[in-house]
Structure formats: C-alpha cells, structure tokens
Design an enzyme around this catalytic site. Structure first.
Site, PDB file in Angstrom:
ATOM      1  N   ASN A  62       0.832  -1.192   0.000  1.00 22.25           N
ATOM      2  CA  ASN A  62       0.000   0.000   0.000  1.00 22.25           C
ATOM      3  C   ASN A  62       0.876   1.255   0.000  1.00 22.25           C
ATOM      4  OD1 ASN A  62       0.525  -0.887   2.767  1.00 22.25           O
ATOM      5  ND2 ASN A  62      -0.910   0.674   3.471  1.00 22.25           N
ATOM      6  N   GLU A  64       0.350   5.323   0.593  1.00 14.73           N
ATOM      7  CA  GLU A  64      -0.577   6.355   1.043  1.00 14.73           C
ATOM      8  C   GLU A  64      -0.167   7.737   0.550  1.00 14.73           C
ATOM      9  OE1 GLU A  64      -2.101   4.301   5.175  1.00 14.73           O
ATOM     10  OE2 GLU A  64      -0.842   6.078   5.314  1.00 14.73           O
ATOM     11  N   CYS A  73      -4.138   0.678  -2.362  1.00 11.89           N
ATOM     12  CA  CYS A  73      -3.943  -0.528  -1.553  1.00 11.89           C
ATOM     13  C   CYS A  73      -2.946  -1.474  -2.222  1.00 11.89           C
ATOM     14  CB  CYS A  73      -5.269  -1.259  -1.384  1.00 11.89           C
ATOM     15  SG  CYS A  73      -6.531  -0.322  -0.519  1.00 11.89           S
ATOM     16  N   GLU A  75      -3.198  -4.718  -2.776  1.00 10.89           N
ATOM     17  CA  GLU A  75      -3.806  -5.648  -3.725  1.00 10.89           C
ATOM     18  C   GLU A  75      -3.984  -4.994  -5.093  1.00 10.89           C
ATOM     19  OE1 GLU A  75      -5.832  -6.448   0.339  1.00 10.89           O
ATOM     20  OE2 GLU A  75      -4.865  -4.786  -0.686  1.00 10.89           O
ATOM     21  N   CYS A 112     -10.051  -4.968   1.204  1.00  9.29           N
ATOM     22  CA  CYS A 112     -11.135  -4.003   1.398  1.00  9.29           C
ATOM     23  C   CYS A 112     -12.132  -4.105   0.230  1.00  9.29           C
ATOM     24  CB  CYS A 112     -10.572  -2.583   1.503  1.00  9.29           C
ATOM     25  SG  CYS A 112      -9.987  -1.897  -0.062  1.00  9.29           S
ATOM     26  N   CYS A 115     -10.747  -3.133  -3.249  1.00 12.78           N
ATOM     27  CA  CYS A 115      -9.860  -4.177  -3.768  1.00 12.78           C
ATOM     28  C   CYS A 115     -10.650  -5.401  -4.222  1.00 12.78           C
ATOM     29  CB  CYS A 115      -8.822  -4.568  -2.720  1.00 12.78           C
ATOM     30  SG  CYS A 115      -7.561  -3.289  -2.494  1.00 12.78           S
TER      31      CYS A 115
END
Length: 160
Positions: A62, A64, A73, A75, A112, A115
């Site tokens: 990930n 940010e 993210c 994934e 999430c 994702c």
C-alpha cells in the site's frame, strides 16, 4: 417475497506453516512486500503477492498520500501492475498480509471493498477464479477459492 440465503465456504489454516509450500513462499513474498508499504498516516502496512499462469510473481504494497483517496492498496497496486506488464496472463493466486504499527494484527484481514471489486474485474475478465489467501501479521490464514466468496453480489459489466 422470497428469502435468499448466501453461504460462503472458506478454509482456515492455523498459521502460515500449515499452508502448502508453494503458498508459504507466496505469502512470504507478501510479507516482504508489506515491509515496503508507505503508510505514515494509517500506520497500517499491507503487502500482496500474485502468482500468474506464466509463473511470474508480482508484488505490491500500500502507498498512502496525505490526500487519502489518492493512495492505493497493496492488492490493487499488484493486480494493476500485473495487468499492465502481463495483460494476457491469468492470475492464479493472491496472498495478502496486513499489519498495524499500533497493535498486533493476529487475525486474518481480507481485502477491502475497493480491492474486492478490482479483483472481481480480473476474475471476470479471465473467466477463472483467483485463489485468495489472507492473514494479519501472524496467526491464522484464510483461503477463499474465488473472489466470489468474498463478494457474492458483485457489480460487473453485465449491468452496464
């Protein structure tokens, strides 16, 4: 009115050592990718590793940004890179490991919602399920045979 019941079947391993050797290796790559996460705001590091049908392994972590929606993210970092670099390869398996810099994450942490939707797109595109393994920093590992188990009422191009 008709009631509809949706059931999901997942496999739970007590720890990474119970996984088949090839999946242990894939999860180890996800754990190492997690160490490359840039998460100064959430303090939540995630790593992902994807096995393609051409035997390539793609990793992601990930990333940010102070403007939260601009981050990405692990994934999706991995899956989009796989799609860009190997557009005709099929995704066979995905391993995900997540940890917090603030507390111990000892239960499996699934992808999430965003994702899940992105993984669904690739599962639909390749017309083949993607095995997904996920865990926290330590402890149990959950296996889903398909993204459809994690997102049973998915939104796809059939509704557009």
């Amino acid at each position: 009115m008709k009631e509809v019941k949706i059931e999901t079947t997942l496999q739970v391993y007590l720890n990474i050592d119970e996984l088949p050797e090839a999946i242990q290796d894939l999860m180890d790559k996800a754990v190492k990718a997690r160490e490359n996460a840039y998460a100064p705001y959430s303090k939540f590091n995630v790593g992902a590793a994807i096995l393609l049908d051409n035997n390539e392994i793609i990793i992601g972590s990930n990333q940010e940004n102070a403007s939260y929606p601009s981050g990405l993210c692990a994934e999706r970092t991995a899956i989009y890179y796989a799609g860009a670099k190997y557009p005709n390869a099929k995704i066979l398996k995905m391993a995900v490991s997540a940890s917090s810099q603030n507390k111990v994450t000892n239960k499996p942490i699934p992808p999430c919602g965003a994702c899940r939707q992105s993984i669904a797109e690739y599962e639909i595109k390749q017309n083949q399920p993607i095995e997904i393994y996920f865990m926290g920093k330590e402890g149990k590992v959950v296996k889903s045979d398909s993204l459809a188990n994690l997102l049973p009422l998915l939104f796809d191009n059939s509704v557009l």
